[in-house]
Design an enzyme around this catalytic site. Sequence first.
Site, short mmCIF file in Angstrom:
data_model
loop_
_atom_site.label_atom_id
_atom_site.label_comp_id
_atom_site.label_asym_id
_atom_site.label_seq_id
_atom_site.Cartn_x
_atom_site.Cartn_y
_atom_site.Cartn_z
N SER A 1 0.87 -1.17 0.00
CA SER A 1 0.00 0.00 0.00
C SER A 1 0.91 1.22 0.00
CB SER A 1 -0.88 0.02 1.26
OG SER A 1 -1.48 1.28 1.46
N TYR B 1 -3.06 -1.29 10.46
CA TYR B 1 -2.97 -1.47 9.01
C TYR B 1 -1.63 -0.96 8.48
CZ TYR B 1 -3.99 -0.88 4.04
OH TYR B 1 -3.96 -0.93 2.67
#
Length: 285
Positions: free
Chosen positions: A148, A161
Amino acid sequence: MPTQQEVFGGGLAVVTGAGAGIGAGLARHLAGNLGMTVIAADVDESAVRGVADEEHGRGGRVVARVVDVRDPDAMMRLARQVRDEFGPVRLLINNAGVEQFGYLWDVPPESWRRVVDVNISGVFHGIRAFLAAMIADGVRSHVLTMASVGAVTAMPLQAPYIMSKHAVLGMVECLHQEIARIGADISVAAVLPGPVASNIFRAAGGVESGDIAAAEEHRQAMLAILEQAISADEAAATIMEQAARGEFYIVTQPETVHAAMAARADQLAHRRAPAPHRSRFAQSD
């Protein structure tokens, strides 16, 4: 430069987390545009079967498989079944992932474990299940793993996350070195998407106590950023174009993701503490 069709056309792919978002977009692109047979794996049976049925109606070959990437035995069974039924895997995409909002001290332990088990251990289980056979085949193949833009940034209220994506990036960088060390003909890549249309923020975990309002306000802020998102199909085409070129750091929005990478490198080089976060994807940017 080789085209996507030249590199991947007609081969066999496995995509985890293929029931929605980027995973579904990748399954559609690989089957519909590149003529690959795609094993679409997801824990959500109705979602992944919907993706398979939809693509079948367009003439693509997507085979749904229900599997939880958190389960190492289930992933090993999947790898054996895929090889026995369809043959050697030429493209493995470790895509399954989940989100979590809230101040770190408010996050429930079970929510922390869910992020670690899916986002980090799920990648490891995919690599462990498929890679040994891919190496033994001795044929050019590819492993793409979804990190990401969060893998090169820090953000409040998303610590589990963000931590998981930093870990995934480190894992994939190590894997790249290990594959080079043994001389296997396998291309390893880390995918760092910016905002892509998906349900990941709506489905994200929250907190049950502490500052619940802050967690939910952050969810709404992230949902607002999705108004700037590209579609999963556009992201899939961009990802596979760069994969065909043999890129290691694959990005979906080059200008903003490259800027985040440069900012991270500069921060580390000058040993600066993380600055207050301001999204590069916010509408006011």
